[in-house]
Scaffold this motif. Sequence first.
Motif, PDB file in Angstrom:
ATOM      1  N   GLU A  81       0.736  -1.265   0.020  1.00  0.00           N
ATOM      2  CA  GLU A  81      -0.108   0.069  -0.048  1.00  0.00           C
ATOM      3  C   GLU A  81       0.893   1.217  -0.040  1.00  0.00           C
ATOM      4  O   GLU A  81       0.597   2.236  -0.570  1.00  0.00           O
ATOM      5  N   PHE A 140      -9.850   3.801  -2.847  1.00  0.00           N
ATOM      6  CA  PHE A 140      -9.980   2.342  -3.233  1.00  0.00           C
ATOM      7  C   PHE A 140      -8.998   1.735  -3.919  1.00  0.00           C
ATOM      8  O   PHE A 140      -8.857   0.511  -3.726  1.00  0.00           O
ATOM      9  N   ALA A 141      -8.304   2.511  -4.784  1.00  0.00           N
ATOM     10  CA  ALA A 141      -7.310   2.027  -5.475  1.00  0.00           C
ATOM     11  C   ALA A 141      -5.957   1.422  -4.486  1.00  0.00           C
ATOM     12  O   ALA A 141      -5.498   0.710  -4.603  1.00  0.00           O
ATOM     13  N   LYS A 144      -7.083  -1.645  -2.798  1.00  0.00           N
ATOM     14  CA  LYS A 144      -6.835  -2.727  -3.651  1.00  0.00           C
ATOM     15  C   LYS A 144      -5.650  -3.315  -4.059  1.00  0.00           C
ATOM     16  O   LYS A 144      -5.274  -4.353  -4.863  1.00  0.00           O
ATOM     17  N   SER A 145      -4.673  -2.390  -3.764  1.00  0.00           N
ATOM     18  CA  SER A 145      -3.257  -2.433  -4.180  1.00  0.00           C
ATOM     19  C   SER A 145      -2.682  -3.731  -3.596  1.00  0.00           C
ATOM     20  O   SER A 145      -1.609  -4.159  -4.288  1.00  0.00           O
ATOM     21  N   HIS A 148      -6.627  -7.286  -2.317  1.00  0.00           N
ATOM     22  CA  HIS A 148      -7.941  -7.521  -1.626  1.00  0.00           C
ATOM     23  C   HIS A 148      -8.151  -6.157  -0.904  1.00  0.00           C
ATOM     24  O   HIS A 148      -7.538  -5.582  -0.293  1.00  0.00           O
ATOM     25  N   VAL A 149      -9.634  -5.979  -1.026  1.00  0.00           N
ATOM     26  CA  VAL A 149     -10.109  -4.857  -0.180  1.00  0.00           C
ATOM     27  C   VAL A 149     -10.998  -5.399   1.064  1.00  0.00           C
ATOM     28  O   VAL A 149     -11.843  -6.261   0.891  1.00  0.00           O
ATOM     29  N   LYS A 175     -16.859   2.270  -5.826  1.00  0.00           N
ATOM     30  CA  LYS A 175     -16.642   0.912  -5.160  1.00  0.00           C
ATOM     31  C   LYS A 175     -16.693  -0.172  -6.086  1.00  0.00           C
ATOM     32  O   LYS A 175     -15.873  -0.984  -6.349  1.00  0.00           O
ATOM     33  N   PHE A 178     -13.930  -1.487  -8.479  1.00  0.00           N
ATOM     34  CA  PHE A 178     -12.924  -2.462  -7.872  1.00  0.00           C
ATOM     35  C   PHE A 178     -13.163  -3.824  -7.799  1.00  0.00           C
ATOM     36  O   PHE A 178     -12.359  -4.294  -7.070  1.00  0.00           O
ATOM     37  N   TYR A 179     -14.271  -3.982  -8.206  1.00  0.00           N
ATOM     38  CA  TYR A 179     -14.975  -5.588  -8.160  1.00  0.00           C
ATOM     39  C   TYR A 179     -15.203  -5.947  -9.387  1.00  0.00           C
ATOM     40  O   TYR A 179     -15.781  -5.361 -10.370  1.00  0.00           O
TER      41      TYR A 179
END
Length: 247
Positions: A81, A140-141, A144-145, A148-149, A175, A178-179
Amino acid sequence: MKKFANWIGAGIGWAAGGPIGAALGYLIGSALKGATSDYSEFQTDNSSYTSKTTQAGDFEISLLFLSAVVIKADGKILQKELDYVRNYFVQMYGKDRANNAFKLFKGIINDTSLSTQEVCTQIRSHMSAESRAQLIHFLFAIAKSDGHVADIEVQTIQSISNYLYINQASFDSIKAMFYDNSESAYQILEVSKSDDNDTIKKAYRRLVKEHHPDKLAHLGEEHLKGAQEKFQKIQEAYETIKKERGL
């Protein structure tokens, strides 16, 4: 170190006041080991910044503060992150400016006294809805880096979004970018599978207008990449639905 103070002072408008400015003054003062003359400009009262519009530096500082909140949300600071944030700044600003940003970021991420709500209130008061939405996209990026969020990260970003007065439909849209699931395309366009084609077309046209990268041109070319990525996600979602429905 004076170069560091000069960097942080360049291009900052309203961020030099309020709780963000107070935190900046403390952090810069610590970095400069008491060179108060180099950071006294950040010790401002609210009346000195209420009329200032968002500049690139304001957005940059806002990113640093809110990124730290999200990275710390799950109780652990992951290198992936941190690397994502650093690489983002290198791509946007170049290595020297990114290095200066991270001198400040190290202080922010270790600061436990700053209120997320107070920071968001200051940002909300001076930043456009389009720019605030771009902050959420970036957060969010970061989450997700690492691939997994985590639920706690989603909850943290949701709280930030609420403090920034971003409506739930817009939050869910960002959101969903990112899915990767069958519902994502519809969520991105803020519609449901039961909506008719005309409703979906209208939603797409509205989002294209709201999230066009030109709306963030005032932040400088370095910030347009993220805006273009979000804009592309909207276009891809529409194309997915068109293909699914044979439009």
